[in-house]
Design a protein around this motif. Sequence first.
Motif, PDB file in Angstrom:
ATOM      1  N   SER A 206       0.865  -1.184   0.000  1.00 44.34           N
ATOM      2  CA  SER A 206       0.000   0.000   0.000  1.00 44.34           C
ATOM      3  C   SER A 206       0.897   1.228   0.000  1.00 44.34           C
ATOM      4  CB  SER A 206      -0.935  -0.003   1.207  1.00 44.34           C
ATOM      5  OG  SER A 206      -0.188  -0.110   2.393  1.00 44.34           O
ATOM      6  N   VAL A 207       0.378   2.292  -0.529  1.00 42.45           N
ATOM      7  CA  VAL A 207       1.167   3.519  -0.629  1.00 42.45           C
ATOM      8  C   VAL A 207       0.274   4.709  -0.305  1.00 42.45           C
ATOM      9  CG1 VAL A 207       0.752   3.711  -3.133  1.00 42.45           C
ATOM     10  CG2 VAL A 207       2.725   4.870  -2.122  1.00 42.45           C
ATOM     11  N   GLU A 208       0.835   5.707   0.362  1.00 39.82           N
ATOM     12  CA  GLU A 208       0.132   6.975   0.560  1.00 39.82           C
ATOM     13  C   GLU A 208       1.098   8.089   0.179  1.00 39.82           C
ATOM     14  OE1 GLU A 208      -2.120   7.650   4.382  1.00 39.82           O
ATOM     15  OE2 GLU A 208      -1.662   5.499   4.561  1.00 39.82           O
ATOM     16  N   VAL A 209       0.579   9.036  -0.573  1.00 38.16           N
ATOM     17  CA  VAL A 209       1.402  10.167  -0.990  1.00 38.16           C
ATOM     18  C   VAL A 209       0.921  11.393  -0.219  1.00 38.16           C
ATOM     19  CG1 VAL A 209       2.153  11.555  -2.948  1.00 38.16           C
ATOM     20  CG2 VAL A 209       1.725   9.106  -3.263  1.00 38.16           C
ATOM     21  N   HIS A 210       1.833  12.046   0.483  1.00 39.09           N
ATOM     22  CA  HIS A 210       1.483  13.166   1.361  1.00 39.09           C
ATOM     23  C   HIS A 210       2.044  14.464   0.794  1.00 39.09           C
ATOM     24  CE1 HIS A 210       0.471  10.125   4.404  1.00 39.09           C
ATOM     25  NE2 HIS A 210       1.526   9.495   3.916  1.00 39.09           N
ATOM     26  N   ASN A 211       1.188  15.466   0.736  1.00 43.87           N
ATOM     27  CA  ASN A 211       1.630  16.777   0.251  1.00 43.87           C
ATOM     28  C   ASN A 211       2.267  17.544   1.409  1.00 43.87           C
ATOM     29  OD1 ASN A 211       1.953  19.309  -0.810  1.00 43.87           O
ATOM     30  ND2 ASN A 211       0.002  19.265  -1.913  1.00 43.87           N
ATOM     31  N   LEU A 212       3.545  17.855   1.245  1.00 48.52           N
ATOM     32  CA  LEU A 212       4.265  18.543   2.330  1.00 48.52           C
ATOM     33  C   LEU A 212       3.575  19.850   2.716  1.00 48.52           C
ATOM     34  CD1 LEU A 212       6.748  18.483   4.193  1.00 48.52           C
ATOM     35  CD2 LEU A 212       8.030  19.624   2.377  1.00 48.52           C
ATOM     36  N   ARG A 213       2.936  20.506   1.748  1.00 46.58           N
ATOM     37  CA  ARG A 213       2.269  21.794   2.039  1.00 46.58           C
ATOM     38  C   ARG A 213       1.180  21.656   3.105  1.00 46.58           C
ATOM     39  NH1 ARG A 213       4.330  25.291  -1.298  1.00 46.58           N
ATOM     40  NH2 ARG A 213       4.946  24.489  -3.337  1.00 46.58           N
ATOM     41  N   ASP A 214       0.596  20.460   3.188  1.00 46.55           N
ATOM     42  CA  ASP A 214      -0.466  20.248   4.191  1.00 46.55           C
ATOM     43  C   ASP A 214       0.086  20.321   5.613  1.00 46.55           C
ATOM     44  OD1 ASP A 214      -2.146  19.864   2.086  1.00 46.55           O
ATOM     45  OD2 ASP A 214      -2.134  17.672   2.207  1.00 46.55           O
ATOM     46  N   TYR A 215       1.395  20.277   5.763  1.00 49.92           N
ATOM     47  CA  TYR A 215       2.013  20.298   7.096  1.00 49.92           C
ATOM     48  C   TYR A 215       2.672  21.634   7.405  1.00 49.92           C
ATOM     49  CZ  TYR A 215       0.870  15.460   6.958  1.00 49.92           C
ATOM     50  OH  TYR A 215       0.158  14.295   6.864  1.00 49.92           O
ATOM     51  N   SER A 216       2.416  22.610   6.552  1.00 50.26           N
ATOM     52  CA  SER A 216       2.929  23.954   6.799  1.00 50.26           C
ATOM     53  C   SER A 216       2.017  24.647   7.817  1.00 50.26           C
ATOM     54  CB  SER A 216       2.930  24.729   5.475  1.00 50.26           C
ATOM     55  OG  SER A 216       3.137  26.080   5.721  1.00 50.26           O
ATOM     56  N   THR A 217       2.630  25.416   8.715  1.00 50.45           N
ATOM     57  CA  THR A 217       1.806  26.174   9.666  1.00 50.45           C
ATOM     58  C   THR A 217       1.629  27.605   9.159  1.00 50.45           C
ATOM     59  OG1 THR A 217       3.847  26.576  10.889  1.00 50.45           O
ATOM     60  CG2 THR A 217       2.414  24.842  11.736  1.00 50.45           C
TER      61      THR A 217
ATOM     62  N   ASN B 134       6.872  18.212  11.156  1.00 53.74           N
ATOM     63  CA  ASN B 134       5.440  18.027  11.440  1.00 53.74           C
ATOM     64  C   ASN B 134       4.896  16.797  10.729  1.00 53.74           C
ATOM     65  OD1 ASN B 134       5.445  20.361  12.912  1.00 53.74           O
ATOM     66  ND2 ASN B 134       4.527  21.632  11.302  1.00 53.74           N
ATOM     67  N   CYS B 135       5.248  16.670   9.475  1.00 51.03           N
ATOM     68  CA  CYS B 135       4.746  15.550   8.671  1.00 51.03           C
ATOM     69  C   CYS B 135       5.267  14.221   9.216  1.00 51.03           C
ATOM     70  CB  CYS B 135       5.161  15.763   7.209  1.00 51.03           C
ATOM     71  SG  CYS B 135       4.569  14.471   6.128  1.00 51.03           S
ATOM     72  N   LEU B 136       6.566  14.159   9.470  1.00 47.78           N
ATOM     73  CA  LEU B 136       7.146  12.893   9.957  1.00 47.78           C
ATOM     74  C   LEU B 136       6.625  12.545  11.351  1.00 47.78           C
ATOM     75  CD1 LEU B 136      10.801  13.109   8.622  1.00 47.78           C
ATOM     76  CD2 LEU B 136       9.035  11.463   7.956  1.00 47.78           C
ATOM     77  N   THR B 137       6.398  13.565  12.179  1.00 48.33           N
ATOM     78  CA  THR B 137       5.853  13.288  13.520  1.00 48.33           C
ATOM     79  C   THR B 137       4.463  12.663  13.392  1.00 48.33           C
ATOM     80  OG1 THR B 137       7.129  15.100  14.449  1.00 48.33           O
ATOM     81  CG2 THR B 137       5.258  14.335  15.750  1.00 48.33           C
ATOM     82  N   ALA B 138       3.654  13.209  12.484  1.00 50.75           N
ATOM     83  CA  ALA B 138       2.301  12.654  12.282  1.00 50.75           C
ATOM     84  C   ALA B 138       2.379  11.223  11.734  1.00 50.75           C
ATOM     85  CB  ALA B 138       1.521  13.553  11.326  1.00 50.75           C
ATOM     86  N   LEU B 139       3.276  11.008  10.780  1.00 52.52           N
ATOM     87  CA  LEU B 139       3.364   9.661  10.172  1.00 52.52           C
ATOM     88  C   LEU B 139       3.927   8.654  11.168  1.00 52.52           C
ATOM     89  CD1 LEU B 139       4.651  10.458   6.556  1.00 52.52           C
ATOM     90  CD2 LEU B 139       2.305  10.107   7.339  1.00 52.52           C
ATOM     91  N   LYS B 140       4.922   9.083  11.954  1.00 43.71           N
ATOM     92  CA  LYS B 140       5.558   8.149  12.897  1.00 43.71           C
ATOM     93  C   LYS B 140       4.615   7.776  14.047  1.00 43.71           C
ATOM     94  CE  LYS B 140       9.622  10.403  13.138  1.00 43.71           C
ATOM     95  NZ  LYS B 140      11.000  10.737  13.488  1.00 43.71           N
ATOM     96  N   ALA B 141       3.599   8.591  14.275  1.00 37.99           N
ATOM     97  CA  ALA B 141       2.605   8.233  15.304  1.00 37.99           C
ATOM     98  C   ALA B 141       1.776   7.030  14.838  1.00 37.99           C
ATOM     99  CB  ALA B 141       1.707   9.428  15.583  1.00 37.99           C
ATOM    100  N   LYS B 142       1.738   6.819  13.516  1.00 34.32           N
ATOM    101  CA  LYS B 142       0.923   5.721  12.976  1.00 34.32           C
ATOM    102  C   LYS B 142       1.733   4.479  12.642  1.00 34.32           C
ATOM    103  CE  LYS B 142      -1.364   8.228   9.739  1.00 34.32           C
ATOM    104  NZ  LYS B 142      -2.224   8.382   8.573  1.00 34.32           N
ATOM    105  N   ARG B 143       3.007   4.671  12.280  1.00 35.14           N
ATOM    106  CA  ARG B 143       3.817   3.545  11.805  1.00 35.14           C
ATOM    107  C   ARG B 143       5.240   3.632  12.306  1.00 35.14           C
ATOM    108  NH1 ARG B 143       0.576   4.308   7.332  1.00 35.14           N
ATOM    109  NH2 ARG B 143      -0.590   2.422   6.859  1.00 35.14           N
TER     110      ARG B 143
END
Length: 225
Positions: free
Chosen positions: A32-43, A69-78
């Motif tokens: 499975s793959v998920e593609v994340h837009n880095l802009r979504d993690y901009s404050t 921010n992005c890696l912190t969110a992803l690492k909380a899941k995997r």
Amino acid sequence: MHIDIITLFPDMFADIFSQSILKRAQNKGLFSVEVHNLRDYSTNKNHNVDDYPYGGGAGMVIQVEPVDNCLTALKAKRHYGEIIYTAPDGERLSQSLCNELALNDNLCILCGHYKGVDERIREHLITREISIGDYVLSGGELAAAVIADSVVRLLPGVLNDETSALTDSFQQDLVSPPVYTRPANYKGWQVPDILLGGNDKLIDNWRFEQAVERTRQRRPELLEE
Ligand code: ADE
């Protein structure tokens, strides 16, 4: 295996993962793959993720905060086996590195940016830097796709013929022998007799000799290694 990809250009991946072997691997539940837009993690209110380089110079640099921010969110899941950054000065992708990466349950790939990322991302947030060759791409997206493709096809069950990934070029530091299909004679261009004879032992020997000979002619450095 699950792969998360972090990019500024998510649309570049739409077709790559919905075709051929990568699509089949997902349909079979092997990948499975998920593609994340880095802009979504901009404050930042404009969703900017880059800024001018300290000390001056041309081009913009990806900031550490949105990536963190992005890696912190992803690492909380995997839990990731590797968090990869694609860069021309990284470790060179090879078949043996693909084999190693294929052993992980989860990979994350941060796509490089043409003017670079804040060095603190490389120092503190990623675990591996990979280059797909000694040339410069305009971004890391194509490199991320190459890494994903070359790794996913190695996962057990992805290829129909279980042995075919093992006979790939480079799996034994040899390039692949030539292959032929019907017709046996096309405009006088003949398929080698040995492949038509049905003797599996002789065919295996012939293929091995061809692989060695081709490697000697085309990639002699592989034999030296
Ligand atoms: N980004 C730009 N060029 C690259 C390369 N050759 N490999 C990986 N990432 C890159």
